[in-house]
Every structure is written in C-alpha cells, then in structure tokens.
Scaffold this motif. Structure first.
Motif, PDB file in Angstrom:
ATOM      1  N   LYS A  21       0.759  -1.231   0.044  1.00 54.79           N
ATOM      2  CA  LYS A  21       0.045   0.019  -0.040  1.00 54.79           C
ATOM      3  C   LYS A  21       0.775   1.229  -0.121  1.00 54.79           C
ATOM      4  O   LYS A  21       1.624   1.704   1.018  1.00 54.79           O
ATOM      5  CB  LYS A  21      -0.755  -0.091   1.278  1.00 54.79           C
ATOM      6  CG  LYS A  21      -1.851   1.131   1.591  1.00 54.79           C
ATOM      7  CD  LYS A  21      -2.655   0.777   2.448  1.00 54.79           C
ATOM      8  CE  LYS A  21      -2.113   0.934   3.845  1.00 54.79           C
ATOM      9  NZ  LYS A  21      -2.963   0.774   5.063  1.00 54.79           N
ATOM     10  N   SER A  68       2.238  -2.613   6.300  1.00 56.15           N
ATOM     11  CA  SER A  68       1.630  -3.540   6.978  1.00 56.15           C
ATOM     12  C   SER A  68       2.312  -4.979   6.307  1.00 56.15           C
ATOM     13  O   SER A  68       1.559  -5.922   6.317  1.00 56.15           O
ATOM     14  CB  SER A  68       0.365  -3.610   6.907  1.00 56.15           C
ATOM     15  OG  SER A  68      -0.364  -2.414   7.725  1.00 56.15           O
ATOM     16  N   ALA A  90       2.905   2.151  13.568  1.00 53.61           N
ATOM     17  CA  ALA A  90       2.826   1.851  15.213  1.00 53.61           C
ATOM     18  C   ALA A  90       2.961   0.229  15.377  1.00 53.61           C
ATOM     19  O   ALA A  90       3.985  -0.301  15.944  1.00 53.61           O
ATOM     20  CB  ALA A  90       1.739   1.944  15.728  1.00 53.61           C
ATOM     21  N   GLY A  91       2.210  -0.716  14.751  1.00 48.77           N
ATOM     22  CA  GLY A  91       1.873  -2.039  15.002  1.00 48.77           C
ATOM     23  C   GLY A  91       3.021  -2.682  14.060  1.00 48.77           C
ATOM     24  O   GLY A  91       3.115  -2.590  13.034  1.00 48.77           O
ATOM     25  N   ARG A 236      -6.833  -3.601  15.188  1.00 44.83           N
ATOM     26  CA  ARG A 236      -6.513  -4.695  14.479  1.00 44.83           C
ATOM     27  C   ARG A 236      -7.905  -5.790  14.288  1.00 44.83           C
ATOM     28  O   ARG A 236      -8.128  -5.877  15.501  1.00 44.83           O
ATOM     29  CB  ARG A 236      -5.344  -5.573  15.089  1.00 44.83           C
ATOM     30  CG  ARG A 236      -3.675  -4.843  14.815  1.00 44.83           C
ATOM     31  CD  ARG A 236      -3.437  -4.747  13.452  1.00 44.83           C
ATOM     32  NE  ARG A 236      -2.221  -4.167  13.308  1.00 44.83           N
ATOM     33  CZ  ARG A 236      -1.746  -3.163  12.924  1.00 44.83           C
ATOM     34  NH1 ARG A 236      -2.647  -2.333  12.883  1.00 44.83           N
ATOM     35  NH2 ARG A 236      -0.543  -2.810  12.815  1.00 44.83           N
TER      36      ARG A 236
HETATM   37  C1  3PG Z   1      -0.049   1.264  12.069  1.00 43.14           C
HETATM   38  O1  3PG Z   1       0.022  -0.027  12.910  1.00 43.14           O
HETATM   39  O2  3PG Z   1       0.828   1.956  12.340  1.00 43.14           O
HETATM   40  C2  3PG Z   1      -1.378   1.345  11.502  1.00 43.14           C
HETATM   41  O3  3PG Z   1      -2.249   0.291  11.485  1.00 43.14           O
HETATM   42  C3  3PG Z   1      -0.961   1.869   9.893  1.00 43.14           C
HETATM   43  O4  3PG Z   1      -0.967   0.783   9.231  1.00 43.14           O
HETATM   44  P1  3PG Z   1      -0.565   0.968   7.806  1.00 43.14           P
HETATM   45  O5  3PG Z   1       0.764   1.575   7.601  1.00 43.14           O
HETATM   46  O6  3PG Z   1      -0.503  -0.402   7.001  1.00 43.14           O
HETATM   47  O7  3PG Z   1      -1.592   1.890   6.999  1.00 43.14           O
END
Ligand code: 3PG
Length: 317
Positions: A21, A68, A90-91, A236
């Motif tokens: 993405k 992601s 973040a995740g 999530r």
């Molecule tokens: C994150 O964890 O920072 C968000 O869920 C954003 O995820 P993305 O970069 O895939 O849009």
C-alpha cells in the motif's frame, strides 16, 4: 583494479521501501532525499504482486522500510544483507520478531507518527455511524455520549483529545499506563475492561495484536455495553473475537460495529445487519500525506541513525 571510489560504490548500503500500500508520493520523495543524502542507495517496490516478488526484492537490501507488509522468516532469510527493518507505523505484528532476532536484524517502529490520522478516522467513523451512514434519516450526536478508549497509547490519547472537542465524556482503560498520566488529560481512568464496556456506549479499540489481545474483545465485554452500543475498531481485526461479533449482532439489534478492516466473517454480516456496520474498503487509518510523511521520514532517519551511530531507540526486538 579497485580504486577508493569503486570500493565505496560496491559498499553502498541499499535502503528498500517495500509497500504493497504505497505512501503518498511526497513522502517517498522525502524518504529518498534522506537516504541519498546519507550516501545510501534508495530503492522502491510498491504494489507488489505477492510474497515471491517481495522475497526477490529483499535479496540485496541492507535496510527495509515497510508498512503492513508481511516480513516472514522466509523474507528475512532471503534478505542476506539485511541489518534493520523499520515498520513506518505503530503495529509490528506483521514482522516475525523471533526470526529477526535470531538473524541479528534490528526491528523498529515509528510510534506516534501516524496517530493523529488514525484518531481522525476513528472519530469520523463514529460520526458517520451516529448519522445513520448519511442516509438522510435523523441520527444522533456525539456530544454528551460516553466514549471508552481501550488502550491509551498514542492513538488512544489523540482520540480522547479530539472527542473532548465533540463534548464526549471520555473514559480509558490501559493497565500499562499510570492512572495519573491518563487523568491529567481530563480522561477518567477505569480499573478494568469490564468497567469500561459497561460504562460506555462507544468503545474505541487501540490495542496492538499479540498473543494476549487476539480475540480478547469477547462476548462478555460486548454484552455489557449500554443501549445503542457502537464498537469502533481502527486497531487490528484480530483483537475482536468474530464468533462473539456474530452472536452480539444477532442478539442485540442496537449493536453497531465500525471498523477500518472487514472481519473475516463479513459474508455473515452483509445483507443481514444493514445500517449497523461499516468497513473501510481498504485499511486507511494511516492513509494521509501527513502521516505518510511523518512515519516515512522517521523511518528513514532511524535507519541512518542506526547505521551511522548505532542508535537503537525504538527497537522492538
Ligand atoms: C499502524 O500500525 O501504524 C497502522 O495500523 C497503519 O498501518 P499501515 O501503515 O498499513 O496503513
């Protein structure tokens, strides 16, 4: 015969931006500038077809900037020169941390850089649902309603600040954040998830996905929510137990679910519970130019800082 310049060229580090993405083009330009100014090679692979293309692309990269994108053991093994992976966001549940640690690869995230974008989306989805998905019928306002923030990290904190402007009453539950830290923001800190769900008509999820949180939003919690309950998920998909979701949709006609990603059980919701759900067609919480620029620049700077100074701030493995 090698001269100094040739040797330098051979050793130039390669930073690969790997995003199924894509970032906003302006963010890519800024990342490229930082990478080039540090004397590294910049490379970009966007909208790739699948894991085989990704695996091929990492083979000569020293550093990765991802979103992601799934960085599995296989990907890390294919990246024979890899030293660092930075999740611009973040995740980091999309990265095999054990495999990275075994291979001595540093993994970092860029906490806080896209929080405002995600928080704005959470609020806008609440408005959209409160106004009956803009179908023209009278809806409700957010003012005066109780909002529960489940996990008070960077995104949760932003949601609280924006929701205050809407005149909502804000509550939060986060066992990892001191009560004083939460309450100094004018947010009521509750002692349990049960208390949060039984108090708040709106609950906004900001939990990471890990072994403890997956499926943790269960029937017990959702069934406690007051009348006209709305669950907002920009965290999530995996943290919500889908069996629970289907059960609560069927037993409570006042329950609504708005999410930045469709659940796997979407087929059992569409056509059955019209007007009570909204799922973004593509995860878009962090999809703003500002968030892309912030997270992308932070990721590029963190890579340069790691290579040049050994700086491991934000390392997560
Ligand atoms: C994150 O964890 O920072 C968000 O869920 C954003 O995820 P993305 O970069 O895939 O849009």
């Amino acid at each position: 015969m090698f001269n100094f310049l040739t040797l330098k060229f051979v050793k130039m580090k390669k930073v690969l931006v790997l995003t199924a993405k894509p970032f906003a083009p302006v963010a890519v330009e800024k990342i490229k500038k930082i990478v080039n100014e540090a004397g590294y090679e910049f490379s970009l692979l966007e909208k790739y077809a699948g894991q085989p293309e990704l695996i091929e692309a990492v083979s000569d990269a020293d550093a990765l900037i991802i979103r992601s994108d799934k960085v599995t053991r296989e990907v890390l093994e294919a990246g024979v020169n890899l030293k660092i992976v930075v999740r611009a966001g973040a995740g980091y549940d999309n990265i095999d941390l054990d495999a990275a640690t075994e291979k001595g690869i540093v993994v970092m995230n860029t906490p806080g850089q896209n929080s405002n974008a995600v928080a704005e989306l959470a609020m806008s989805m609440m408005v959209y649902m409160a106004r009956n998905l803009f179908d023209g019928a009278p809806g409700t306002e957010l003012r005066g309603k109780k909002l529960g923030i489940h996990a008070y990290g960077n995104v949760g904190k932003h949601v609280g600040a924006i929701a205050k402007g809407f005149g909502m009453e804000i509550y939060a539950f986060d066992p990892f954040i001191p009560k004083e830290t939460i309450e100094k923001d004018g947010v009521k800190c509750v002692d349990s998830a049960e208390e949060l769900y039984s108090t708040c008509q709106y609950v906004s999820l900001h939990l990471p996905a890990n072994e403890k949180t997956k499926k943790s939003i269960n029937y017990q919690l959702l069934s406690m929510m007051p009348a006209c309950a709305t669950l907002v998920n920009t965290a999530r998909k995996e943290v919500v137990c889908e069996e629970t979701l289907l059960k609560i949709f069927s037993v409570r006609s006042d329950f609504k679910y708005i999410s930045d990603f469709a659940p796997d059980c979407i087929g059992e919701i569409i056509g059955k519970y019209e007007g009570r759900y909204f799922f973004s067609p593509k995860k878009m919480g962090a999809q703003t130019s500002e968030a892309n620029i912030n997270a992308g620049i932070a990721a590029a700077n963190q890579i340069v800082s790691y290579f040049e100074k050994g700086d491991t701030t934000f390392q997560v493995n």
